[in-house]
Design a protein around this motif. Structure first.
Motif, PDB file in Angstrom:
ATOM      1  N   THR A  30       6.459  56.934  35.876  1.00  0.00           N
ATOM      2  CA  THR A  30       5.035  57.462  36.690  1.00  0.00           C
ATOM      3  C   THR A  30       4.257  56.068  36.849  1.00  0.00           C
ATOM      4  O   THR A  30       3.862  55.225  36.000  1.00  0.00           O
ATOM      5  CB  THR A  30       4.327  58.426  35.988  1.00  0.00           C
ATOM      6  OG1 THR A  30       5.209  59.449  35.907  1.00  0.00           O
ATOM      7  CG2 THR A  30       2.987  58.680  36.788  1.00  0.00           C
ATOM      8  N   VAL A  31       3.819  55.789  37.947  1.00  0.00           N
ATOM      9  CA  VAL A  31       2.766  54.879  38.798  1.00  0.00           C
ATOM     10  C   VAL A  31       1.701  55.140  39.394  1.00  0.00           C
ATOM     11  O   VAL A  31       1.941  56.210  39.992  1.00  0.00           O
ATOM     12  CB  VAL A  31       3.614  53.430  39.222  1.00  0.00           C
ATOM     13  CG1 VAL A  31       2.415  52.730  39.760  1.00  0.00           C
ATOM     14  CG2 VAL A  31       4.690  52.778  38.359  1.00  0.00           C
ATOM     15  N   HIS A  32       0.505  54.895  39.029  1.00  0.00           N
ATOM     16  CA  HIS A  32      -0.904  55.481  39.755  1.00  0.00           C
ATOM     17  C   HIS A  32      -0.509  54.898  41.147  1.00  0.00           C
ATOM     18  O   HIS A  32      -0.138  53.842  41.317  1.00  0.00           O
ATOM     19  CB  HIS A  32      -2.025  54.882  38.996  1.00  0.00           C
ATOM     20  CG  HIS A  32      -3.370  55.534  39.616  1.00  0.00           C
ATOM     21  ND1 HIS A  32      -3.777  55.548  40.672  1.00  0.00           N
ATOM     22  CD2 HIS A  32      -4.053  56.591  38.687  1.00  0.00           C
ATOM     23  CE1 HIS A  32      -4.754  56.013  40.828  1.00  0.00           C
ATOM     24  NE2 HIS A  32      -5.142  56.764  39.683  1.00  0.00           N
ATOM     25  N   PRO A  33      -0.967  55.870  41.947  1.00  0.00           N
ATOM     26  CA  PRO A  33      -0.856  55.546  43.562  1.00  0.00           C
ATOM     27  C   PRO A  33      -1.509  54.297  43.971  1.00  0.00           C
ATOM     28  O   PRO A  33      -0.872  53.444  44.679  1.00  0.00           O
ATOM     29  CB  PRO A  33      -1.432  56.834  44.002  1.00  0.00           C
ATOM     30  CG  PRO A  33      -1.402  58.024  43.310  1.00  0.00           C
ATOM     31  CD  PRO A  33      -1.457  57.394  41.805  1.00  0.00           C
ATOM     32  N   SER A  34      -2.625  53.919  43.332  1.00  0.00           N
ATOM     33  CA  SER A  34      -3.304  52.537  43.668  1.00  0.00           C
ATOM     34  C   SER A  34      -2.589  51.410  43.106  1.00  0.00           C
ATOM     35  O   SER A  34      -3.034  50.327  43.261  1.00  0.00           O
ATOM     36  CB  SER A  34      -4.565  52.776  42.931  1.00  0.00           C
ATOM     37  OG  SER A  34      -4.591  52.644  41.483  1.00  0.00           O
ATOM     38  N   ALA A  35      -1.353  51.868  42.092  1.00  0.00           N
ATOM     39  CA  ALA A  35      -0.820  50.408  41.808  1.00  0.00           C
ATOM     40  C   ALA A  35       0.682  50.237  42.223  1.00  0.00           C
ATOM     41  O   ALA A  35       1.600  49.489  41.526  1.00  0.00           O
ATOM     42  CB  ALA A  35      -0.505  50.605  40.188  1.00  0.00           C
TER      43      ALA A  35
ATOM     44  N   LEU B 173      -2.978  60.569  29.678  1.00  0.00           N
ATOM     45  CA  LEU B 173      -1.493  60.704  30.431  1.00  0.00           C
ATOM     46  C   LEU B 173      -1.547  61.772  31.424  1.00  0.00           C
ATOM     47  O   LEU B 173      -1.149  61.807  32.669  1.00  0.00           O
ATOM     48  CB  LEU B 173      -0.570  61.257  29.447  1.00  0.00           C
ATOM     49  CG  LEU B 173       0.114  59.973  28.693  1.00  0.00           C
ATOM     50  CD1 LEU B 173       0.603  60.412  27.360  1.00  0.00           C
ATOM     51  CD2 LEU B 173       1.118  59.279  29.401  1.00  0.00           C
ATOM     52  N   ASN B 174      -2.537  62.710  31.050  1.00  0.00           N
ATOM     53  CA  ASN B 174      -2.525  63.816  32.160  1.00  0.00           C
ATOM     54  C   ASN B 174      -3.506  63.561  33.391  1.00  0.00           C
ATOM     55  O   ASN B 174      -2.968  63.814  34.576  1.00  0.00           O
ATOM     56  CB  ASN B 174      -3.501  65.140  31.734  1.00  0.00           C
ATOM     57  CG  ASN B 174      -2.555  66.032  31.013  1.00  0.00           C
ATOM     58  OD1 ASN B 174      -1.431  66.431  31.461  1.00  0.00           O
ATOM     59  ND2 ASN B 174      -2.685  66.334  29.585  1.00  0.00           N
ATOM     60  N   ALA B 175      -4.196  62.441  33.305  1.00  0.00           N
ATOM     61  CA  ALA B 175      -5.016  61.796  34.397  1.00  0.00           C
ATOM     62  C   ALA B 175      -4.136  60.944  35.444  1.00  0.00           C
ATOM     63  O   ALA B 175      -4.002  61.269  36.554  1.00  0.00           O
ATOM     64  CB  ALA B 175      -6.188  61.001  33.976  1.00  0.00           C
ATOM     65  N   LEU B 176      -3.154  60.221  34.663  1.00  0.00           N
ATOM     66  CA  LEU B 176      -2.247  59.429  35.413  1.00  0.00           C
ATOM     67  C   LEU B 176      -1.290  60.609  36.274  1.00  0.00           C
ATOM     68  O   LEU B 176      -0.927  60.319  37.405  1.00  0.00           O
ATOM     69  CB  LEU B 176      -1.519  58.597  34.389  1.00  0.00           C
ATOM     70  CG  LEU B 176      -0.222  57.780  34.921  1.00  0.00           C
ATOM     71  CD1 LEU B 176      -0.750  56.968  36.299  1.00  0.00           C
ATOM     72  CD2 LEU B 176       0.486  56.911  33.981  1.00  0.00           C
ATOM     73  N   PHE B 177      -0.772  61.406  35.501  1.00  0.00           N
ATOM     74  CA  PHE B 177       0.259  62.285  36.086  1.00  0.00           C
ATOM     75  C   PHE B 177      -0.371  62.975  37.167  1.00  0.00           C
ATOM     76  O   PHE B 177       0.052  63.490  38.378  1.00  0.00           O
ATOM     77  CB  PHE B 177       0.757  63.182  34.825  1.00  0.00           C
ATOM     78  CG  PHE B 177       2.009  62.384  34.380  1.00  0.00           C
ATOM     79  CD1 PHE B 177       3.383  63.253  34.634  1.00  0.00           C
ATOM     80  CD2 PHE B 177       1.831  61.440  33.480  1.00  0.00           C
ATOM     81  CE1 PHE B 177       4.477  62.311  33.732  1.00  0.00           C
ATOM     82  CE2 PHE B 177       2.970  60.918  32.830  1.00  0.00           C
ATOM     83  CZ  PHE B 177       4.247  61.218  33.185  1.00  0.00           C
ATOM     84  N   ALA B 178      -1.826  63.671  37.081  1.00  0.00           N
ATOM     85  CA  ALA B 178      -2.436  64.403  37.998  1.00  0.00           C
ATOM     86  C   ALA B 178      -2.513  63.550  39.526  1.00  0.00           C
ATOM     87  O   ALA B 178      -2.383  63.952  40.467  1.00  0.00           O
ATOM     88  CB  ALA B 178      -3.715  64.845  37.484  1.00  0.00           C
ATOM     89  N   ALA B 179      -2.770  62.266  39.186  1.00  0.00           N
ATOM     90  CA  ALA B 179      -3.245  61.315  40.356  1.00  0.00           C
ATOM     91  C   ALA B 179      -1.652  61.102  41.111  1.00  0.00           C
ATOM     92  O   ALA B 179      -1.629  60.899  42.156  1.00  0.00           O
ATOM     93  CB  ALA B 179      -3.622  59.973  39.885  1.00  0.00           C
TER      94      ALA B 179
END
Length: 125
Positions: free
Chosen positions: A67-72, A12-18
């Protein structure tokens, strides 16, 4: 998409940081323990989307942390996440689903099925 899959702080922290500039490490486990439900999307093992729903113990539920990862992004994933969260909240007994958002997100939340309403907001800190 999965409803309430086990999610750790690292993912979750990796997703939110991105996705969110300035994100600070968060104890998501504490948040999820108080949630009504959450919906997560994955690409392989990577968490690419998340939405949290909290309830009031009655008929109201609230969408948080979409939250959605920028690449998606820009492929409809966010809309699918929120719509699935709404369906699951209804199954869990909610009759009203609330969301707060900034004006530039109006179109997104309209595509998710929300109608703008008047609401109040007070910053506490």
């Amino acid at each position: 998409m999965e409803v309430c899959p086990p999610l750790g702080d690292a993912a979750l922290n990796a997703l939110f940081a991105a996705a969110w500039p300035g994100h600070e490490l968060t104890d998501f486990g504490a948040r999820l323990r108080r949630s009504l439900l959450w919906v997560a999307a994955f690409r392989g093992e990577e968490l690419t989307g998340f939405v949290n729903v909290v309830g009031d113990g009655g008929v109201h539920a609230f969408v948080l942390d979409t939250t959605v990862h920028p690449s998606a992004r820009r492929r409809g994933l966010g809309v699918r996440l929120v719509r699935r969260a709404a369906d699951e909240a209804r199954r869990a007994g909610a009759r009203w689903l609330h969301v707060d958002y900034e004006p530039h997100l109006t179109g997104f939340y309209e595509r998710c099925g929300f109608a703008p309403t008047a609401a109040g907001l007070r910053r506490l800190g």
